[in-house]
Design an enzyme around this catalytic site. Structure first.
Site, short mmCIF file in Angstrom:
data_model
loop_
_atom_site.label_atom_id
_atom_site.label_comp_id
_atom_site.label_asym_id
_atom_site.label_seq_id
_atom_site.Cartn_x
_atom_site.Cartn_y
_atom_site.Cartn_z
N ASP A 1 3.75 127.52 -27.61
CA ASP A 1 2.40 128.07 -27.70
C ASP A 1 2.21 129.15 -26.64
O ASP A 1 2.26 128.86 -25.44
CB ASP A 1 1.38 126.93 -27.49
CG ASP A 1 0.00 127.31 -27.97
OD1 ASP A 1 -0.30 128.52 -28.05
OD2 ASP A 1 -0.79 126.40 -28.28
N ASP A 2 2.02 130.37 -27.07
CA ASP A 2 1.81 131.52 -26.18
C ASP A 2 3.05 131.91 -25.39
O ASP A 2 2.95 132.57 -24.35
CB ASP A 2 0.65 131.28 -25.20
CG ASP A 2 -0.72 131.21 -25.88
OD1 ASP A 2 -0.77 131.26 -27.12
OD2 ASP A 2 -1.72 131.09 -25.16
N CYS B 1 -3.48 131.04 -32.36
CA CYS B 1 -2.95 129.70 -32.61
C CYS B 1 -3.09 129.16 -34.04
O CYS B 1 -2.10 128.87 -34.70
CB CYS B 1 -3.61 128.71 -31.66
SG CYS B 1 -3.31 129.08 -29.92
N HIS C 1 -3.79 121.83 -34.78
CA HIS C 1 -4.67 123.01 -34.80
C HIS C 1 -4.94 123.59 -36.18
O HIS C 1 -5.17 124.80 -36.33
CB HIS C 1 -4.15 124.11 -33.86
CG HIS C 1 -5.28 124.78 -33.12
ND1 HIS C 1 -5.10 125.74 -32.16
CD2 HIS C 1 -6.62 124.63 -33.24
CE1 HIS C 1 -6.27 126.14 -31.72
NE2 HIS C 1 -7.22 125.48 -32.37
N ASP D 1 4.19 130.69 -31.29
CA ASP D 1 3.14 131.02 -32.25
C ASP D 1 2.55 132.41 -32.06
O ASP D 1 2.05 133.02 -33.00
CB ASP D 1 2.02 129.97 -32.22
CG ASP D 1 1.18 130.00 -30.94
OD1 ASP D 1 1.68 130.48 -29.89
OD2 ASP D 1 0.03 129.53 -30.98
N ASN D 2 2.57 132.91 -30.83
CA ASN D 2 2.04 134.25 -30.57
C ASN D 2 2.48 134.67 -29.17
O ASN D 2 3.03 133.86 -28.42
CB ASN D 2 0.51 134.32 -30.70
CG ASN D 2 -0.23 133.30 -29.86
OD1 ASN D 2 -0.79 132.35 -30.38
ND2 ASN D 2 -0.22 133.48 -28.54
CA CA Z 1 -1.05 130.30 -29.16
#
Ligand code: CA
Length: 505
Positions: free
Chosen positions: A57-58, A104, A159, A303-304
């Site tokens: 995540d991130d 997300c 999420h 995810d990003n």
């Molecule tokens: Ca994220």
């Protein structure tokens, strides 16, 4: 534009393709010098390989070894990731893999449904008070594989809706342990005292709450152990399995376990990444010790891009422009490794673009799953030629569309070209990010219509639209097709191909 067909390809095609592979050569988009890759060792390919997806995540494009633009100094922690480096040695590294959106919930919707997230009504990041989630009618990767006889388990951040019918075990997972939304959605953060406490689920039951940073720190190991326990339970029975390990970190607020304590607060992000590397090692060890490594696909990505406003608590884009929350390359291009012994050539590097939406279609092709129903077309395509680093592998799509916010079409990639459409986009505007958990405020700046040549200008710094009218015309044709199908709120286009998300009263 929607792709409803050609996902149900018999596995024999895969076998033939592998056996007949010439020396694998990856070709850069736009036809630049190809990258040599070692030849895959032909061996029996199981018709139902296990699948492990590790989804950070991130984590930024520059947060893994092997991902940095020329002239960009990689962060020091990327030299201390032996397990992710092992994935690169034993699998392939995809330098032009994309998340469908730089945020997300939308990115996860794409990964698990094979659809552009805006097609199925998921935008941005869902919050504790959100009333929507993934619609019951959408077919997830977990449902597809469960229907093919797989055992399925998820650990980490879901999420895609947290109310009853949106729960992961209502969408194809046999097991779930983890949190329903982001690790910062709790009263201790954002000054949002109205947020409820952050629940940690075991199955459909709330087992306890994440109340302290020590609780946050324990999530990486907790989710890892749930995943390796699942592998060790199901692998000996010969049941194919899908394990989805969606780490809540390195999304802020970051925290590392005691065993990964950094030398200084400033080094915490690197410690978090090293703990994620440890987690990869635990997963690989479980696959080795249960004897299924050779019959398991391992996909590792994020995810990003990095949440740059957090500065020292954020990752690296590897020199790409901007980060999370933008559709510049730093927001949507992610580090990606695929290990699949005998199919994906070990030690290869590929510059052929593909996207998270392609995973479901690829797995559908591998297991021979039925095509999506005509009324629920998906967008993804079979990416096996890209995974195998075939000499003639092409980008999985003629055009890749990057939406953000509530259905804003912001950018389009076609081959070497990236079209940036007029809009406002967030930036730190040259200011440094925060330190030790502090945050620098983004500003929204207008960006004009521009064309970038990613081959010559991977930093998206120079508009070359004036010199390429035919390219611009072709890209605008794709833009109009996307607007007709998926809509574009920036020009008030509704889009005929969008479906509603699930909604609770
Ligand atoms: Ca994220």
């Amino acid at each position: 534009m929607a792709i409803a067909s050609s996902v149900a390809i018999a596995c024999s095609t895969l076998l033939a393709g592998c056996a007949g592979d010439a020396a694998s050569v990856t070709t850069a988009p736009g036809g630049s010098a190809p990258t040599r890759a070692p030849r895959a060792q032909p061996q029996a390919i199981p018709s139902r390989p296990n699948l492990v997806v590790v989804y950070c995540d991130d984590m930024g494009w520059g947060d893994a070894p092997g991902f940095a633009l020329e002239g960009h100094e990689p962060p020091s922690y990327t030299r201390d990731m032996p397990n992710i480096a092992r994935l690169a040695r034993e699998g392939a590294l995809f330098r032009h893999y994309y998340s469908a959106q730089p945020v997300c919930s939308a990115s996860r919707a794409a990964l698990l449904t094979g659809c552009y997230p805006n097609r199925i009504g998921i935008h941005g990041a869902l919050f504790p008070d959100s009333k929507i989630g993934i619609a019951r009618e959408e077919r997830t990767l977990a449902e597809l594989l469960r229907d093919a006889g797989y055992a399925t388990a998820m650990a980490g951040k879901w999420h895609l809706g947290h109310q009853g019918e949106f729960h992961p075990m209502r969408h194809g997972f046999d097991r779930f342990t983890g949190i329903p939304y982001s690790n910062d959605m709790w009263p201790a953060r954002f000054g949002r005292k109205d947020f409820p406490e952050l629940p940690l689920y075991e199955g459909e039951r709330v087992a306890r709450f994440v109340r302290t940073m020590e609780d946050q720190a324990a999530l990486t190991a907790h989710c890892t152990h749930a995943t390796t326990r699942f592998i060790r339970e199901v692998a000996p029975h010969g049941t194919p399995f899908f394990a989805y390990l969606a780490h809540p970190q390195p999304h802020a607020p970051i925290a590392a376990s005691a065993g990964f304590a950094p030398a200084s607060r400033r080094a915490l992000y690197g410690a978090v990444m090293r703990e994620i590397d440890w987690s990869v090692g635990e997963v690989l060890r479980a696959l080795d010790e249960t004897g299924v490594a050779a019959s398991t696909i391992v996909l590792f990505t994020s995810d990003n891009g990095p949440w740059l406003s957090f500065g020292s608590d954020a990752g690296s884009s590897g020199g790409l422009r901007e980060g999370k929350g933008t559709t510049f390359e730093g927001g949507v291009r992610e580090p990606c490794f695929v290990r699949w012994p005998g199919v994906v050539p070990a030690g290869a590097t590929s510059d052929v673009p593909w996207m998270s939406i392609d995973l479901l279609a690829t797995m559908a092709a591998i297991v021979g799953a039925p095509a999506p129903s005509a009324d629920r077309p998906i967008d993804g395509r079979d990416a096996r030629a890209v995974w195998r680093c075939d000499a003639n592998a092409q980008p999985t799509h003629e055009a890749f569309f990057f939406y953000y916010h509530t259905n804003h079409l912001e950018s389009v990639r076609m081959g070497r070209w990236k079209l940036s459409l007029p809009r406002k986009s967030r930036t730190l505007d040259g200011k440094p990010g925060g330190v030790d958990g502090g945050e620098t405020a983004y500003v929204e700046r207008p960006v004009p219509l521009e064309l970038f040549d990613l081959e010559r200008d991977p930093r998206e710094s120079t508009d070359v639209s004036a010199g390429h009218p035919k390219v611009m015309a072709e890209l605008m044709r794709h833009v109009e097709a996307a607007r007709a199908d998926l809509g574009d709120a920036l020009v008030k286009a509704e889009g005929a191909g969008r479906r509603a998300p699930g909604r609770i009263p």
